[in-house]
Design a protein around this motif. Structure first.
Motif, PDB file in Angstrom:
ATOM      1  N   VAL A  86       0.744  -1.240  -0.092  1.00 35.65           N
ATOM      2  CA  VAL A  86      -0.035   0.101  -0.031  1.00 35.65           C
ATOM      3  C   VAL A  86       0.829   1.076  -0.132  1.00 35.65           C
ATOM      4  CG1 VAL A  86      -1.935  -1.182   1.166  1.00 35.65           C
ATOM      5  CG2 VAL A  86      -0.352  -0.172   2.582  1.00 35.65           C
ATOM      6  N   VAL A  87       0.156   2.333  -0.275  1.00 36.54           N
ATOM      7  CA  VAL A  87       0.827   3.686  -0.335  1.00 36.54           C
ATOM      8  C   VAL A  87      -0.258   4.697  -0.120  1.00 36.54           C
ATOM      9  CG1 VAL A  87       0.588   4.076  -2.847  1.00 36.54           C
ATOM     10  CG2 VAL A  87       2.266   5.366  -1.467  1.00 36.54           C
ATOM     11  N   GLY A  88       0.328   5.668   0.709  1.00 35.32           N
ATOM     12  CA  GLY A  88      -0.799   6.843   1.058  1.00 35.32           C
ATOM     13  C   GLY A  88       0.153   7.941   1.801  1.00 35.32           C
ATOM     14  N   VAL A 111      -4.011   3.566  -0.782  1.00 31.69           N
ATOM     15  CA  VAL A 111      -4.499   2.740  -1.897  1.00 31.69           C
ATOM     16  C   VAL A 111      -3.303   1.954  -2.095  1.00 31.69           C
ATOM     17  CG1 VAL A 111      -5.457   4.797  -3.037  1.00 31.69           C
ATOM     18  CG2 VAL A 111      -3.101   4.489  -3.475  1.00 31.69           C
ATOM     19  N   GLN A 112      -3.905   0.681  -3.020  1.00 29.94           N
ATOM     20  CA  GLN A 112      -2.901  -0.570  -3.522  1.00 29.94           C
ATOM     21  C   GLN A 112      -1.516   0.155  -4.064  1.00 29.94           C
ATOM     22  OE1 GLN A 112      -3.234  -3.586  -2.738  1.00 29.94           O
ATOM     23  NE2 GLN A 112      -5.360  -3.700  -2.073  1.00 29.94           N
ATOM     24  N   VAL A 121      10.295   5.170  -5.091  1.00 22.51           N
ATOM     25  CA  VAL A 121       9.697   6.269  -5.908  1.00 22.51           C
ATOM     26  C   VAL A 121       8.331   6.911  -5.723  1.00 22.51           C
ATOM     27  CG1 VAL A 121       9.150   6.498  -8.354  1.00 22.51           C
ATOM     28  CG2 VAL A 121      11.048   5.206  -7.857  1.00 22.51           C
ATOM     29  N   VAL A 122       7.339   6.040  -5.568  1.00 23.01           N
ATOM     30  CA  VAL A 122       6.034   6.363  -5.141  1.00 23.01           C
ATOM     31  C   VAL A 122       5.968   7.111  -3.757  1.00 23.01           C
ATOM     32  CG1 VAL A 122       5.053   4.295  -3.828  1.00 23.01           C
ATOM     33  CG2 VAL A 122       3.528   5.673  -5.163  1.00 23.01           C
ATOM     34  N   VAL A 312      -0.987   6.757  -8.745  1.00 29.57           N
ATOM     35  CA  VAL A 312      -0.184   5.444  -8.734  1.00 29.57           C
ATOM     36  C   VAL A 312      -0.373   4.793 -10.021  1.00 29.57           C
ATOM     37  CG1 VAL A 312      -0.063   3.253  -7.567  1.00 29.57           C
ATOM     38  CG2 VAL A 312      -0.549   5.362  -6.377  1.00 29.57           C
ATOM     39  N   GLU A 313      -1.491   4.536 -10.647  1.00 32.77           N
ATOM     40  CA  GLU A 313      -1.401   4.029 -11.671  1.00 32.77           C
ATOM     41  C   GLU A 313      -0.684   4.324 -13.179  1.00 32.77           C
ATOM     42  OE1 GLU A 313      -5.616   3.589 -12.587  1.00 32.77           O
ATOM     43  OE2 GLU A 313      -6.066   1.883 -11.461  1.00 32.77           O
ATOM     44  N   LYS A 314      -0.688   5.807 -12.927  1.00 32.12           N
ATOM     45  CA  LYS A 314       0.112   6.586 -14.079  1.00 32.12           C
ATOM     46  C   LYS A 314       1.702   6.319 -13.983  1.00 32.12           C
ATOM     47  CE  LYS A 314      -3.003  10.105 -15.841  1.00 32.12           C
ATOM     48  NZ  LYS A 314      -4.434   9.191 -15.579  1.00 32.12           N
TER      49      LYS A 314
END
Length: 363
Positions: A86-88, A111-112, A121-122, A312-314
């Protein structure tokens, strides 16, 4: 378990960073998720914002953008299960530091994380991605065919705006604040064999800021731009030395086209009657960018999660790219606590323009 915090001893006092012991409750809350932190983004603390929104504290947790592994979930959690990546972003009123080994966070702030997307990176890019998304979609309502001027395009936030706008078919102009930044931004606009470069023109304002208006009008055929995103503005002609590269508010109003949108990060912006008259004649709007307030209203949670998921998807698809300025590995603790505190304090006080990431190094 230890976490990093910032102590503020009153107005005018220099903040001090310290490592404190933290504890978590034995039982996880109903809608909370217990996350083992793998990486945490670091950026300057906005102490004035915390005070203005009514969160005055003597000790403030450091590190809000986190990526990690779910270790335990509360009984009413529906979005996640154990071992999910997860990330947030921790809310402004969070009491735990993202630099702790394990944290408890509400499931509605997470979010996942896709498997091929690095946690380092995220964690370093999420806040800038949120700010760029808020500026371009929520405030400016960008659309294909628009022309965008991004001030200080070499900053981490500016690069996110450039990439997101280019993906949606927006023509991007940007400014550079140094020769090194100018060379870097010029690399984003190859001229041979590429139909859609990221940047249509780079305007050097470190030599003469008066070139901004003429360059924009030349590039847009005298029409002005549809959107301007600043990184701060000058309100007076005579400003401190560290603000001389910022555009004057009159310059920004002048480069706006009819129906244009100005998104500003300057919280103390003041528009005089002549400024308002110019904005009125152009039917232009001004919006204030504060991406931290998404978590301030429960009514915005669904929209906020949609934005985080899209960012996150991009990033996973390579549409948005981010290179962290500094990566600090959390080595095994020093036997002398004062050395640890001094080392972290020195790193956090450095004047970074881009964000940094603390990555945990497992023994």
């Amino acid at each position: 378990m230890k976490g990093l915090f910032c102590r503020t001893d009153g107005a005018g006092a220099e903040p001090q960073f310290l490592i404190q012991e933290t504890t978590l409750p034995e039982v996880v809350g109903s809608h909370q998720v217990r996350v083992q932190v793998k990486a945490c983004g670091l950026r300057p603390l906005d102490l004035k914002l915390l005070e203005d929104v009514g969160i005055p504290r003597a000790v403030i947790p450091v590190g809000r953008e986190v990526a990690g592994l779910v270790r335990q979930v509360g009984p009413k959690v529906t979005f996640f299960q154990q071992d999910d990546e997860v990330v947030g972003i921790l809310p402004l009123d969070a009491t735990c530091s993202g630099l702790a080994d394990v944290i408890d966070i509400d499931e509605h702030y997470l979010v996942q994380r896709p498997e091929k997307l690095s946690s380092v990176v995220v964690a370093g890019a999420l806040q800038d991605g949120l700010a760029a998304y808020t500026a371009l979609h929520t405030h400016a309502h960008m659309a294909a065919g628009h022309t965008l001027l991004v001030m200080d395009g070499a900053s981490s936030f500016g690069l996110m705006c450039i990439q997101l706008a280019c993906y949606h078919g927006v023509k991007v102009l940007t400014t550079s604040h140094s020769q090194q930044q100018h060379v870097f931004l010029e690399q984003l606009r190859p001229s041979v064999g590429v139909q859609d470069p990221l940047v249509a023109r780079v305007i050097a304002v470190y030599e003469d800021s008066s070139d901004l208006l003429s360059a924009v009008l030349e590039e847009t055929g005298g029409l002005g731009v549809d959107i301007v995103i600043d990184s701060g503005v000058r309100l007076q002609e005579q400003e401190p030395e560290d603000m001389k590269l910022l555009p004057h508010k009159h310059d920004i109003i002048s480069v706006l086209g009819v129906g244009g949108h100005w998104v500003t990060s300057h919280q103390d912006l003041q528009l005089d009657p002549p400024d308002c008259s110019s904005m009125y004649l152009k039917a232009a709007t001004v919006s204030f960018l504060n991406a931290d307030v998404w978590t301030a209203s429960l009514a915005q949670q669904g929209r906020y999660l949609h934005i985080l998921k899209d960012i996150v998807e991009k990033m996973s698809a390579g549409i948005l790219k981010k290179s962290c300025s500094v990566i600090i590995k959390s080595d095994p603790p020093s036997p002398d606590p004062s050395l640890r505190r001094r080392s972290l304090s020195m790193k956090l006080r450095s004047p970074w323009r881009a964000c940094s990431v603390a990555k945990r190094k497992r023994p």
